[in-house]
Design a protein around this motif. Structure first.
Motif, PDB file in Angstrom:
ATOM      1  N   MET A 138       0.718  -1.163  -0.105  1.00 21.80           N
ATOM      2  CA  MET A 138      -0.088   0.088  -0.023  1.00 21.80           C
ATOM      3  C   MET A 138       1.015   1.133   0.011  1.00 21.80           C
ATOM      4  O   MET A 138       0.562   2.322  -0.535  1.00 21.80           O
ATOM      5  N   ASP A 139       2.004   1.084   0.704  1.00 28.53           N
ATOM      6  CA  ASP A 139       2.849   2.406   0.563  1.00 28.53           C
ATOM      7  C   ASP A 139       3.661   2.566  -0.801  1.00 28.53           C
ATOM      8  O   ASP A 139       4.399   3.633  -1.307  1.00 28.53           O
ATOM      9  N   ARG A 140       3.625   1.538  -1.704  1.00 26.12           N
ATOM     10  CA  ARG A 140       4.465   1.450  -2.923  1.00 26.12           C
ATOM     11  C   ARG A 140       4.008   2.567  -4.001  1.00 26.12           C
ATOM     12  O   ARG A 140       5.005   3.242  -4.570  1.00 26.12           O
ATOM     13  N   GLY A 141       3.058   2.692  -3.976  1.00 26.84           N
ATOM     14  CA  GLY A 141       2.425   3.570  -5.137  1.00 26.84           C
ATOM     15  C   GLY A 141       2.590   5.048  -4.946  1.00 26.84           C
ATOM     16  O   GLY A 141       3.323   5.853  -5.834  1.00 26.84           O
ATOM     17  N   ALA A 142       2.647   5.416  -3.865  1.00 18.05           N
ATOM     18  CA  ALA A 142       3.125   6.982  -3.561  1.00 18.05           C
ATOM     19  C   ALA A 142       4.575   6.956  -3.564  1.00 18.05           C
ATOM     20  O   ALA A 142       5.207   7.989  -3.893  1.00 18.05           O
ATOM     21  N   MET A 143       5.598   5.983  -3.309  1.00 17.43           N
ATOM     22  CA  MET A 143       6.905   6.013  -3.477  1.00 17.43           C
ATOM     23  C   MET A 143       7.341   6.441  -4.705  1.00 17.43           C
ATOM     24  O   MET A 143       8.103   6.987  -5.158  1.00 17.43           O
ATOM     25  N   LEU A 144       6.573   5.337  -5.744  1.00 18.41           N
ATOM     26  CA  LEU A 144       6.922   5.342  -6.991  1.00 18.41           C
ATOM     27  C   LEU A 144       6.359   6.582  -7.787  1.00 18.41           C
ATOM     28  O   LEU A 144       6.792   7.100  -8.958  1.00 18.41           O
ATOM     29  N   GLN A 145       5.016   6.719  -7.775  1.00 22.35           N
ATOM     30  CA  GLN A 145       4.550   7.848  -8.467  1.00 22.35           C
ATOM     31  C   GLN A 145       3.768   8.866  -7.431  1.00 22.35           C
ATOM     32  O   GLN A 145       2.244   8.836  -7.545  1.00 22.35           O
ATOM     33  N   PRO A 146       4.387   9.603  -6.625  1.00 21.57           N
ATOM     34  CA  PRO A 146       3.975  10.589  -5.855  1.00 21.57           C
ATOM     35  C   PRO A 146       2.685  11.551  -6.215  1.00 21.57           C
ATOM     36  O   PRO A 146       2.057  11.877  -5.482  1.00 21.57           O
ATOM     37  N   ASP A 147       2.930  11.906  -7.643  1.00 19.92           N
ATOM     38  CA  ASP A 147       1.979  13.177  -7.944  1.00 19.92           C
ATOM     39  C   ASP A 147       0.837  12.512  -8.642  1.00 19.92           C
ATOM     40  O   ASP A 147       0.001  13.538  -9.198  1.00 19.92           O
ATOM     41  N   VAL A 148       0.682  11.298  -9.047  1.00 24.15           N
ATOM     42  CA  VAL A 148      -0.429  10.812  -9.554  1.00 24.15           C
ATOM     43  C   VAL A 148      -1.646  11.139  -8.422  1.00 24.15           C
ATOM     44  O   VAL A 148      -1.708  11.137  -7.551  1.00 24.15           O
ATOM     45  N   GLU A 149      -2.884  11.313  -9.369  1.00 20.63           N
ATOM     46  CA  GLU A 149      -4.115  11.868  -8.734  1.00 20.63           C
ATOM     47  C   GLU A 149      -5.088  10.749  -8.326  1.00 20.63           C
ATOM     48  O   GLU A 149      -5.130   9.602  -8.824  1.00 20.63           O
ATOM     49  N   VAL A 150      -5.696  10.988  -7.089  1.00 21.57           N
ATOM     50  CA  VAL A 150      -6.792  10.117  -6.667  1.00 21.57           C
ATOM     51  C   VAL A 150      -7.768  11.300  -6.694  1.00 21.57           C
ATOM     52  O   VAL A 150      -7.807  12.280  -5.904  1.00 21.57           O
ATOM     53  N   GLN A 151      -8.939  11.198  -7.141  1.00 23.77           N
ATOM     54  CA  GLN A 151     -10.169  11.959  -7.641  1.00 23.77           C
ATOM     55  C   GLN A 151     -11.454  11.494  -7.003  1.00 23.77           C
ATOM     56  O   GLN A 151     -11.748  10.411  -7.091  1.00 23.77           O
ATOM     57  N   THR A 152     -12.044  12.549  -6.481  1.00 23.04           N
ATOM     58  CA  THR A 152     -13.390  12.193  -5.755  1.00 23.04           C
ATOM     59  C   THR A 152     -14.642  12.790  -6.278  1.00 23.04           C
ATOM     60  O   THR A 152     -14.347  14.212  -6.551  1.00 23.04           O
ATOM     61  N   ALA A 153     -15.649  12.289  -6.863  1.00 21.57           N
ATOM     62  CA  ALA A 153     -16.747  13.227  -7.304  1.00 21.57           C
ATOM     63  C   ALA A 153     -17.674  13.903  -6.137  1.00 21.57           C
ATOM     64  O   ALA A 153     -17.802  13.289  -5.253  1.00 21.57           O
ATOM     65  N   THR A 154     -17.838  15.329  -6.368  1.00 16.65           N
ATOM     66  CA  THR A 154     -18.409  15.945  -5.357  1.00 16.65           C
ATOM     67  C   THR A 154     -19.796  16.805  -5.976  1.00 16.65           C
ATOM     68  O   THR A 154     -19.836  16.788  -7.128  1.00 16.65           O
ATOM     69  N   GLU A 155     -20.411  17.406  -5.070  1.00 18.83           N
ATOM     70  CA  GLU A 155     -21.484  18.309  -5.508  1.00 18.83           C
ATOM     71  C   GLU A 155     -20.840  19.400  -6.406  1.00 18.83           C
ATOM     72  O   GLU A 155     -21.856  20.022  -7.378  1.00 18.83           O
TER      73      GLU A 155
END
Length: 546
Positions: free
Chosen positions: A14-31
């Protein structure tokens, strides 16, 4: 011993992705649009959440429940709770209050993390959750000014504020629990499936394989499968491991919003039940010039079998491969996969032949064994004709239910799935029936026996039989056949109203038919196969199809 015995713990993934691609986005739809945070921010917030939970008294093995839509904060909870050695218990927000109350108390949840917009659903259980010590409320834009009658509630952001961004994950036994999901797919009370670190680690690695879902760090995932339902088919775990861009729809699950996310966020892969993709298909047929999916390459479809016509439409019209998967809560959940080209010989097949193969439940994922047996537990031939009880075993398959012995669900190291199936000479699993007469509507199970038992408790009902009837959108919907007691004055509306006292709206019968008799088997049981066949022979249609 020649290899290091490093425990298979989820924090290593679970910590691997942030180490290799820290700037990749996680997006959430909102109002108000789409809320974005980076993979590194998501990782840091997960570590902060772990510190906050630990400071609140959550220890290794404690259950932390989530009552949430798909979103970045739900992903943070997956990450934090599992990696700190606690157990992330995903609560199905679609369940009736009586089932939620049972599940929360049976699991003895210590903390519940809830989205602010569904607080009213949880408030129905006020005073009925004695083990719960704290409620953490996650508020997306538009719901910041939440309030609740539930005790010991705190805002998510306040809860994690100023906590360190580095948590020292504990080194624990790889067979320790990290996840808990309850299934109501059989009669009686819901049963808990406890996922271990080892099982989830191996499942996560396996579904990223090229011949399974073929996931990579360059993909963008639209996570439609609920994170409260069987680990969202494992996709949040593998996406975080790889550092994939992730897009979550939160509560915005209607076709036009999902299509907009696919288009605007350059989604390459998504996953959902057939009703989702039927909705997208209908939308694009009605508005062919409004949506263009320039990046989308494949969809994973599960929960129930997609029709070959749907598979062919996505390929012929959009060039999108529909990957069918089969599994259960008890199988972590992915167990088989069916792709457009699963074997070298398929390269020479026509599109129609490939679609027919894709409509099968698929081939076992490497690491699993699947077999069919007769009623004497003798294995049956893989000839595509013989059918029997489908059993499965492997390193991410449930071996027992959480604090709920069910010996009939396990046999000699195998999980008894409750499905009846055939296996063809190529090794494809073909589901033919369900041995417990369950109804699968929109990817969710409905127990016909539970409905029957409740209906016969209504004054004036002598006997009730609930069966599945095909539905073009929901796959199946329940129909109740009722025999009245002599002289009883009873209406269909009364039967449905009676069911509303126990069941969620989506579990209610679509129709109630009053009959003089119900076919019985030689042993005196209701013969549901005959009931279903009679409805079909009579040309019966559900109310919304008439």
């Amino acid at each position: 011993m020649t290899m290091q015995q490093t425990p298979l713990l989820m924090h290593r993934l679970m910590d691997r992705g942030a180490m290799l691609q820290p700037d990749v986005e996680v997006q959430t739809a909102t109002e108000t649009g789409v809320r974005s945070q980076t993979m590194l921010e998501t990782r840091n917030r997960a570590h902060q959440l772990a510190h906050a939970l630990n400071d609140a008294g959550v220890q290794i093995g404690d259950r932390v429940a989530t009552f949430m839509w798909n979103g970045a904060r739900h992903l943070e909870a997956y990450h934090a709770v599992a990696c700190m050695g606690a157990v992330v218990h995903t609560l199905n927000i679609r369940l009736a209050p009586v089932d939620l109350e049972y599940i929360i108390n049976h699991a003895e949840d210590k903390v519940i993390i809830v989205d602010a917009d569904i607080l009213p659903l949880l408030e129905k259980l006020a005073g009925k959750m004695p083990s719960v010590e704290k409620i953490i409320v996650a508020a997306e834009p538009g719901f910041e000014n939440w309030s609740t009658s539930l005790p010991n509630a705190i805002d998510y952001e306040e809860f994690i504020q100023d906590k360190p961004k580095k948590y020292d994950w504990p080194e624990i036994d790889e067979n320790s629990a990290m996840g808990l999901c309850y299934t109501s797919g059989t009669t009686g009370k819901p049963k808990g499936v406890m996922y271990t670190h080892r099982a989830n680690y191996l499942h996560t690695i396996s579904i990223a394989m090229t011949d399974v879902m073929g996931l990579s760090a360059t993909d963008t995932l639209l996570g439609i499968v609920p994170m409260f339902h069987a680990n969202a088919w494992g996709l949040p775990w593998v996406a975080t491991m790889l550092g994939m861009k992730q897009v979550y729809p939160h509560r915005f699950m209607v076709p036009d919003h999902l299509a907009r996310l696919i288009m605007d966020c350059d989604v390459t892969i998504s996953a959902g039940v057939p009703t989702i993709w039927q909705g997208i298909k209908g939308l694009m047929e009605s508005k062919p010039d409004q949506y263009k999916f320039k990046a989308l390459g494949r969809l994973t479809c599960g929960g129930s079998a997609p029709p070959p016509s749907l598979i062919e439409w996505f390929w012929n019209e959009l060039g999108v491969e529909m990957v069918q998967g089969w599994g259960m809560t008890e199988t972590s959940p992915l167990a088989t996969i069916s792709r457009r080209t699963s074997k070298r010989k398929h390269l020479a097949m026509s599109d129609a032949e490939r679609a027919a193969n894709q409509a099968k439940a698929g081939l076992p994922i490497p690491g699993l064994e699947i077999e069919i047996f007769d009623d004497q537990w003798n294995p049956l031939p893989h000839d595509g004709k013989a059918f029997g009880e489908l059993l499965i075993r492997g390193p991410w398959i449930c071996s027992e239910y959480f604090n709920n012995p069910q010996p009939d669900k396990f046999h000699d190291g195998w999980l008894v799935t409750g499905d009846v199936a055939k296996i063809d000479p190529e090794g494809y699993i073909i589901i033919t029936d369900r041995s417990k007469d369950l109804i699968k509507s929109g990817g969710e199970w409905i127990s016909s026996v539970d409905l029957e038992n409740h209906i016969v408790g209504l004054a004036g009902v002598a006997q009730a039989c609930v069966v599945a009837h095909p539905h073009p959108k929901w796959d199946e919907r329940p129909v109740a056949l009722v025999i009245k007691k002599p002289g009883a004055d009873l209406t269909a509306e009364q039967v449905v109203s009676h069911c509303e006292s126990k069941f969620a709206r989506w579990q209610l019968p679509d129709d109630v038919l009053f009959v003089e008799s119900i076919p019985l088997t030689a042993t005196g049981k209701m013969d549901k196969k005959v009931v279903r066949a009679q409805l079909e022979a009579d040309g019966y249609q559900l109310p919304d199809q008439r």
